[in-house]
Each structure stands twice: as structure tokens, then as C-alpha cells.
Motif scaffolding. Structure first.
Motif, PDB file in Angstrom:
ATOM      1  N   ALA A 102       1.944  -1.313   3.442  1.00  0.00           N
ATOM      2  CA  ALA A 102       1.736  -1.204   2.723  1.00  0.00           C
ATOM      3  C   ALA A 102       1.324  -3.170   1.877  1.00  0.00           C
ATOM      4  N   LEU A 103       2.763  -2.980   1.756  1.00  0.00           N
ATOM      5  CA  LEU A 103       3.471  -5.569   1.674  1.00  0.00           C
ATOM      6  C   LEU A 103       2.123  -5.786   2.140  1.00  0.00           C
ATOM      7  N   LEU A 104       1.669  -5.240   3.662  1.00  0.00           N
ATOM      8  CA  LEU A 104       1.042  -6.739   4.549  1.00  0.00           C
ATOM      9  C   LEU A 104      -0.448  -6.166   4.124  1.00  0.00           C
ATOM     10  N   THR A 105      -1.130  -4.482   3.476  1.00  0.00           N
ATOM     11  CA  THR A 105      -1.840  -4.632   2.674  1.00  0.00           C
ATOM     12  C   THR A 105      -2.203  -5.234   1.510  1.00  0.00           C
ATOM     13  N   ALA A 106      -1.279  -5.116   0.722  1.00  0.00           N
ATOM     14  CA  ALA A 106      -0.870  -5.818  -0.698  1.00  0.00           C
ATOM     15  C   ALA A 106      -1.559  -6.975  -0.712  1.00  0.00           C
ATOM     16  N   VAL A 107      -0.704  -7.714   0.497  1.00  0.00           N
ATOM     17  CA  VAL A 107      -1.138  -9.480   0.167  1.00  0.00           C
ATOM     18  C   VAL A 107      -2.348  -9.671   0.802  1.00  0.00           C
ATOM     19  N   ILE A 108      -3.391  -8.791   2.095  1.00  0.00           N
ATOM     20  CA  ILE A 108      -4.358  -9.621   3.002  1.00  0.00           C
ATOM     21  C   ILE A 108      -5.282  -8.910   1.702  1.00  0.00           C
ATOM     22  N   LEU A 110      -5.904  -9.419  -1.416  1.00  0.00           N
ATOM     23  CA  LEU A 110      -6.077  -9.974  -2.367  1.00  0.00           C
ATOM     24  C   LEU A 110      -7.018 -11.023  -2.239  1.00  0.00           C
ATOM     25  N   ASP A 111      -8.048 -11.005  -0.917  1.00  0.00           N
ATOM     26  CA  ASP A 111      -9.057 -11.371  -0.639  1.00  0.00           C
ATOM     27  C   ASP A 111      -9.984 -11.030  -1.058  1.00  0.00           C
ATOM     28  N   GLY A 112     -10.152  -9.421  -1.514  1.00  0.00           N
ATOM     29  CA  GLY A 112     -11.593  -8.614  -2.324  1.00  0.00           C
ATOM     30  C   GLY A 112     -12.125  -8.249  -1.288  1.00  0.00           C
ATOM     31  N   ASP A 113     -11.730  -7.881  -0.127  1.00  0.00           N
ATOM     32  CA  ASP A 113     -12.550  -7.916   1.169  1.00  0.00           C
ATOM     33  C   ASP A 113     -12.346  -6.809   1.742  1.00  0.00           C
ATOM     34  N   GLY A 114     -12.699  -5.813   2.032  1.00  0.00           N
ATOM     35  CA  GLY A 114     -11.880  -4.546   2.407  1.00  0.00           C
ATOM     36  C   GLY A 114     -11.602  -4.520   3.696  1.00  0.00           C
ATOM     37  N   SER A 115     -13.124  -4.792   4.515  1.00  0.00           N
ATOM     38  CA  SER A 115     -12.866  -4.745   5.750  1.00  0.00           C
ATOM     39  C   SER A 115     -12.054  -6.012   6.768  1.00  0.00           C
ATOM     40  N   THR A 116     -12.253  -6.698   6.077  1.00  0.00           N
ATOM     41  CA  THR A 116     -11.526  -8.244   6.677  1.00  0.00           C
ATOM     42  C   THR A 116      -9.923  -7.706   6.112  1.00  0.00           C
ATOM     43  N   THR A 117      -9.343  -6.602   5.415  1.00  0.00           N
ATOM     44  CA  THR A 117      -8.383  -6.160   5.121  1.00  0.00           C
ATOM     45  C   THR A 117      -7.783  -5.316   6.672  1.00  0.00           C
ATOM     46  N   PHE A 118      -8.186  -4.685   6.188  1.00  0.00           N
ATOM     47  CA  PHE A 118      -8.331  -3.124   7.094  1.00  0.00           C
ATOM     48  C   PHE A 118      -8.049  -3.705   8.872  1.00  0.00           C
ATOM     49  N   ILE A 119      -9.164  -4.991   9.368  1.00  0.00           N
ATOM     50  CA  ILE A 119      -8.986  -5.443  10.567  1.00  0.00           C
ATOM     51  C   ILE A 119      -7.882  -6.147  11.092  1.00  0.00           C
ATOM     52  N   VAL A 120      -7.157  -6.496  10.113  1.00  0.00           N
ATOM     53  CA  VAL A 120      -6.402  -7.851  10.121  1.00  0.00           C
ATOM     54  C   VAL A 120      -4.481  -7.052  10.402  1.00  0.00           C
ATOM     55  N   VAL A 121      -4.880  -5.426   9.052  1.00  0.00           N
ATOM     56  CA  VAL A 121      -3.871  -4.657   9.050  1.00  0.00           C
ATOM     57  C   VAL A 121      -3.482  -4.551  10.458  1.00  0.00           C
ATOM     58  N   ALA A 143      -3.091   1.972   3.913  1.00  0.00           N
ATOM     59  CA  ALA A 143      -3.798   0.806   4.021  1.00  0.00           C
ATOM     60  C   ALA A 143      -5.298   1.836   3.042  1.00  0.00           C
ATOM     61  N   GLY A 144      -5.814   2.261   2.823  1.00  0.00           N
ATOM     62  CA  GLY A 144      -6.516   3.014   1.712  1.00  0.00           C
ATOM     63  C   GLY A 144      -6.028   3.324   0.544  1.00  0.00           C
ATOM     64  N   LEU A 145      -4.393   3.565   0.185  1.00  0.00           N
ATOM     65  CA  LEU A 145      -4.417   3.922  -1.261  1.00  0.00           C
ATOM     66  C   LEU A 145      -4.216   2.779  -0.978  1.00  0.00           C
ATOM     67  N   THR A 146      -3.420   1.459  -0.970  1.00  0.00           N
ATOM     68  CA  THR A 146      -3.013   0.241  -1.173  1.00  0.00           C
ATOM     69  C   THR A 146      -4.048  -0.544  -1.509  1.00  0.00           C
ATOM     70  N   ASN A 147      -4.927  -1.044  -0.735  1.00  0.00           N
ATOM     71  CA  ASN A 147      -6.160  -1.941  -1.353  1.00  0.00           C
ATOM     72  C   ASN A 147      -6.796  -1.044  -2.126  1.00  0.00           C
ATOM     73  N   GLY A 148      -7.664  -0.034  -2.077  1.00  0.00           N
ATOM     74  CA  GLY A 148      -7.884   0.888  -3.253  1.00  0.00           C
ATOM     75  C   GLY A 148      -7.308   0.666  -4.935  1.00  0.00           C
ATOM     76  N   THR A 149      -6.046   0.666  -5.276  1.00  0.00           N
ATOM     77  CA  THR A 149      -5.584  -0.225  -6.202  1.00  0.00           C
ATOM     78  C   THR A 149      -5.812  -1.174  -6.712  1.00  0.00           C
ATOM     79  N   LEU A 150      -6.058  -1.735  -5.072  1.00  0.00           N
ATOM     80  CA  LEU A 150      -6.155  -3.560  -5.888  1.00  0.00           C
ATOM     81  C   LEU A 150      -7.394  -4.226  -5.800  1.00  0.00           C
ATOM     82  N   ASN A 151      -9.104  -2.296  -5.224  1.00  0.00           N
ATOM     83  CA  ASN A 151      -9.874  -3.298  -5.621  1.00  0.00           C
ATOM     84  C   ASN A 151     -10.395  -3.448  -6.588  1.00  0.00           C
ATOM     85  N   ILE A 152      -9.872  -3.189  -7.490  1.00  0.00           N
ATOM     86  CA  ILE A 152     -10.367  -3.894  -9.261  1.00  0.00           C
ATOM     87  C   ILE A 152     -10.168  -5.186  -9.804  1.00  0.00           C
ATOM     88  N   VAL A 153      -9.393  -6.147  -8.580  1.00  0.00           N
ATOM     89  CA  VAL A 153     -10.109  -7.312  -8.603  1.00  0.00           C
ATOM     90  C   VAL A 153     -11.567  -7.890  -8.546  1.00  0.00           C
TER      91      VAL A 153
END
Length: 520
Positions: A102-108, A110-121, A143-153
Motif C-alpha cells: 500500500a505504501l509503495l503504491t501510494a508513493v508511485i 503520485l505521478d498520476g499514471d496508473g499503468s506506470t504505478t502497477f508496472i513498478v509495484v 494496489a488497485g484500492l490505493t491507486n484508485g484513492t489517489l486517482n483524484i489528484v
């Protein structure tokens, strides 16, 4: 009739994939085709779908070259240090590993791109999940929950769409919602902790002799399984069935994608069979028989995985170059100077040329990632059938109109809250573009008659993003489940109700903080 057909089509699709009666790829193609014929579209379906395929082409190109690029970076060892750091921090405690996800997904994110986030995580953590026997479905869920929550940036997409549709400032939408986003993230971390604890208990049930002792140490917060910081780990003796992990492996988690591991078997050992496309609470078990010695390093053994420390594709002398290249790509990605697909095309070409000057080796490296690329790109184009039928037959417009018409006038004062509630299923069933440019303006115009500011409607509309990110219409989530070798239906079973809770909590906290108003 179009409204009924639209909702019936989506419901049929979800039922088929969650009950495993049909693979997501086939369901995305066949179900919309059948329902499209019921609308009377006939041969016109072909033009609708090809138009949607054309719209999806840039996304498919982006995912294709992004997978290739990050696959190369995994091969050459760019993420090895990150994985080692994560292992040192979270050790072998399943609960801590899931929290680290969850922490790693939250940090990554922040770039606003879900695809990049999921690849790295996935690249960083899937080998750890396989080695500890954790279910990859837990990884995709968290990972899906965390990225979805931060998708409002604002640079993530939905907030900008809402701002453009209602002609308000994106900062006026996002900044007041930051406390609600933080509350939503807190709920996600609570879910992550309990999922990790559940995995720990599952492992204890399946191998009580080893994990029972380990759990006592986990609960005491002293040392972790394998003796983190005190004693080390020896060798793996067995590997069980992988949750959605393809192939066979002993001492490895099976064939993987973007870090899931390579097929391998220690000499003299039988290779148990992995189960393709299946998962569950009891799946993904890799029993870790370890002998603790004073000189063996702590942490999971990465031999025979994509992060094998002895793999011949490692390029330690080019670490700085690869790090700088990746950083430059990330900066350009955020700056939005070049189309993302073209950006990753250039990055992939440079990475191949510098790390693997030999032409034959370049072809070999690309071939190693071809299965991952085909799996994701085929899903994206299959999703184009669903979006093409929804849009081309008029189902989306009919569903939008129906949603607005069913709201009684007596609920006008709470229309902002209703907009938030509507956004949860609506953004799952349709694209963000369809919701924010089709439904939201109509709802906002209705709300204006009750004195509800457009910015309140916009804030409420973005609270459904944790659920939206789990939609099969979102290419990034298709990428995540494909790389983790997890069945989409299994992912939905674990993530959807949790995502609904996170969305409702964000909406409720927005009302409590006074940024989503109720007007009399």
C-alpha cells in the motif's frame, strides 16, 4: 429498452467473469456483440467497434512499450535495490509486506499514471509475494484500492475532466478534498493490514509447524520469519500452486510477467504444476523450508525469479544510466511534453540499444516479454468492443438520461451527495469521459436550481474513483491483473466491496468537512 440492455449487458459480463464461466477476454468480445445485435445495430456494430479500437490504439501502444521498457529495466537490475530495501523494511511478515504494498503504491501513484504505478509495484513486489506464499490477489486488491484513492489528484484525469465539464478550477476541486483523500487512504491501509494478517493466518493453517512459530514472533514484534536482522535464510525446498501464476516451478513461483519469475527447477526435485488463471485464499502457497545459518543473508531467495541476482541480463555498470533514463522518462511523463506512447517507444529503443548492443540479444529480450505484452494489449482491444457497443448503440446516453430522470425533486437539496453515490456505479460501468462529460453537466445544471455550487458537484463526483479504477474498461487494471497472473473475477470478488466502502467514506468525510454541501 437501451437502458435495460445496457445494465443487463454489464451485469452479464460481470457475472460471467466472476463465476469463471468465461474468460474476461472472451466476455469482453462476445457479450457486447450479442447485446449489440439485440439493439438492432446489425452489421453497423463493425464500424462502432473499429472506431473504438482506433480510440484505444494509443493506449494499447503505451501499454505495449511501457511493459517492454520496464521489463528491460527489471532484466538489467534497476529495481533490485528497491526490492532489497523493501525486504529489509518489511522482512518476512505477511502483514508488513501487504502494508508495504500500500505504501509503495501510494508513493508511485503520485505521478498520476496508473499503468506506470502497477508496472513498478508488480515488478518490485510480486517476487516477494511468490517467495512468501502470499496470494497475488492481495497485491492487486491493495494496489488497485490505493491507486484508485489517489486517482483524484489533478494530474490523474478525473479532476481535470470534472473541472473542464463544469468550467471550474481544478485546484478548487482537489485541495478541499485532500482531507477526504487522506481519510480514504487510512481506510485502505486498514484493509491492507487485515488482509496481511489474514494471509499470515492462512499460511499458519497450511504449514503450522513453520508459520505457527513465525506468527508468535510477528505478534511479539521482535523478529520476523527467517530471522530478520539475526539469522538468515537457506534454501527453498518446495513451491506450491501459484495464485494465477502460470507454468511450473520448484523453488520458483512459476512463470511470471514483469517480475513474476522464470520457469526453473532445482536439480533432482519434482516440479509441481501451477494453475493458470486461478486464485483464492488457499492459492499462491510456496512453503518455505529454510535452514537458519549465521552467514546466510536475511530476505527471500530470489533465485530462479525475474530478480535472480545471478541472471545474465544484469548490467550493474549501467545502473546509473538506466536510473537517469527512467527518471527523465518520468519527468517527461508528468510534464506531458510528448505523447506517452511515443515517449516509451523512444525509451525502449534507447534502453535496448545501450544495454544490449547485440541485435540477436535485443530480439531475445523483447521476446521474453512478448507473452505479457500480448495478454495486456489483447485485453485493451477486447475492451474496445464493450465501449464501442455502449457508445455506438446509444446505451451510454440512455443510461445517463435515466439516471438523471429517476432522481425525485424532493432530493434536490442533497443532489451533491446523490452525485457522489451515482458516481460509484456509473464510473464503473462507463468511462470517465462518458460520466464527466455526459452525466455530470446534467446533474450540475439540475443542482444549480437548488443553489448547489458546481464545485460541490465536482468534488462529489470524484469520490467514486476507487471503484472506477477496478473497472474492466480501465486499461491499467487489466495491466495489473495480467502482470500478476490474477483472474479479473477473483480480483473483483476481493476488491469491489472494499472499494465501495472507501468511496463512501470519502464522500461522507467530504460532507462532514463541509466541502460537499447539503443545501435547503
Amino acid at each position: 429498452m437501451l437502458v435495460l440492455l445496457g445494465f443487463a449487458m454489464v451485469a452479464t459480463f460481470m457475472a460471467l467473469i466472476m463465476t469463471k464461466r468465461m474468460t474476461p477476454l472472451l466476455a469482453l468480445i462476445l457479450v457486447p456483440t450479442i447485446f449489440g445485435l439485440f439493439t438492432g445495430a446489425g452489421l453497423g456494430l463493425g464500424d462502432m467497434i473499429l472506431e473504438a479500437v482506433g480510440q484505444m490504439a494509443p493506449t494499447a501502444a503505451l501499454l505495449m512499450f511501457a511493459i517492454a521498457y520496464f521489463g528491460i529495466m527489471i532484466d538489467v537490475g534497476l529495481f533490485d535495490k528497491l526490492v532489497n530495501w523493501i525486504v529489509r523494511v518489511v522482512g518476512h511478515d505477511p502483514a508488513k509486506v501487504v502494508m508495504g504494498t500500500a505504501l509503495l503504491t501510494a508513493v508511485i501513484s503520485l505521478d498520476g499514471d496508473g499503468s506506470t504505478t502497477f508496472i513498478v509495484v508488480t515488478a518490485a513486489l510480486l517476487p516477494v509475494y511468490h517467495r512468501l506464499g502470499l496470494s497475488p490477489v492481495v497485491l492487486t486488491c491493495v494496489a488497485g484500492l490505493t491507486n484508485g484513492t489517489l486517482n483524484i489528484v489533478p494530474w490523474g484525469g478525473p479532476t481535470v475532466r470534472a473541472a473542464a465539464a463544469l468550467n471550474v478550477d481544478a485546484a478548487d476541486i482537489f485541495v478541499p478534498m485532500i482531507p477526504s483523500m487522506i481519510v480514504g487512504l487510512a481506510v485502505v491501509f486498514v484493509f491492507a493490514w487485515f488482509l496481511g494478517v489474514a494471509e499470515r493466518r492462512r499460511l499458519r493453517r497450511e504449514d503450522p509447524a513453520r508459520w505457527g512459530r513465525a506468527e508468535q514472533r510477528f505478534d511479539a514484534d521482535s523478529v520476523t520469519f527467517g530471522g530478520q536482522g539475526t539469522t538468515g535464510s537457506g534454501t527453498d525446498d518446495a513451491a506450491g500452486q501459484g495464485s494465477g501464476a502460470a507454468g511450473q516451478g520448484s523453488g520458483a513461483a512459476g512463470e511470471g510477467s514483469g517480475g513474476a519469475g522464470r520457469r526453473g527447477r532445482r536439480s533432482g526435485e519434482p516440479a509441481p504444476t501451477g494453475t493458470v488463471g486461478t486464485s483464492g485464499e488457499g492459492a499462491g502457497v510456496a512453503l518455505m523450508e529454510r535452514t537458519e545459518t549465521a552467514d546466510s543473508p536475511a530476505g527471500p531467495d530470489m533465485s530462479d525469479t525475474a530478480l535472480d541476482p545471478n541472471r545474465e541480463t544484469l548490467r550493474p555498470k549501467l545502473f546509473v544510466f538506466n536510473l537517469v533514463l527512467t527518471a527523465v522518462i518520468m519527468v517527461l511523463l508528468v510534464a506531458d511534453i510528448l505523447p506517452l506512447a511515443y515517449l516509451f517507444m523512444i525509451g525502449t529503443a534507447i534502453a535496448l540499444l545501450v544495454n544490449f548492443p547485440n541485435v540477436k540479444k535485443q530480439a531475445e529480450v523483447l521476446g521474453n516479454h512478448s507473452s505479457s505484452i500480448v495478454a495486456v494489449v489483447s485485453m485493451v482491444f477486447a475492451a474496445a468492443v464493450l465501449t464501442g457497443v455502449l457508445t455506438g448503440t446509444g446505451m451510454v446516453d440512455a443510461m445517463s438520461t435515466w439516471l438523471v430522470d429517476v432522481i425525485p425533486d424532493s432530493m434536490g437539496p442533497i443532489l451533491a451527495v446523490l452525485t457522489g453515490l451515482i458516481s460509484i456505479p456509473a464510473t464503473f460501468f462507463m468511462s470517465n469521459d462518458a460520466f464527466y462529460f455526459g452525466i455530470l453537466p446534467v446533474l450540475a445544471e439540475t443542482g444549480a436550481h437548488y443553489g448547489i455550487p458546481a464545485v460541490d458537484m465536482a468534488r462529489a463526483s470524484i469520490t467514486g474513483q476507487p471503484v472506477h479504477m477496478q473497472s474492466p474498461l480501465v486499461p491499467a487494471i487489466l495491466l495489473l491483473v495480467s502482470m500478476a497472473k490474477v483472474d479479473l473475477g477473483d480480483h473483483h470478488k476481493k476488491v469491489l466491496w472494499r472499494a465501495c466502502i472507501v468511496s463512501l467514506v470519502m464522500l461522507a468525510s467530504g460532507v462532514l468537512f463541509g466541502v460537499i454541501g447539503i443545501y435547503n
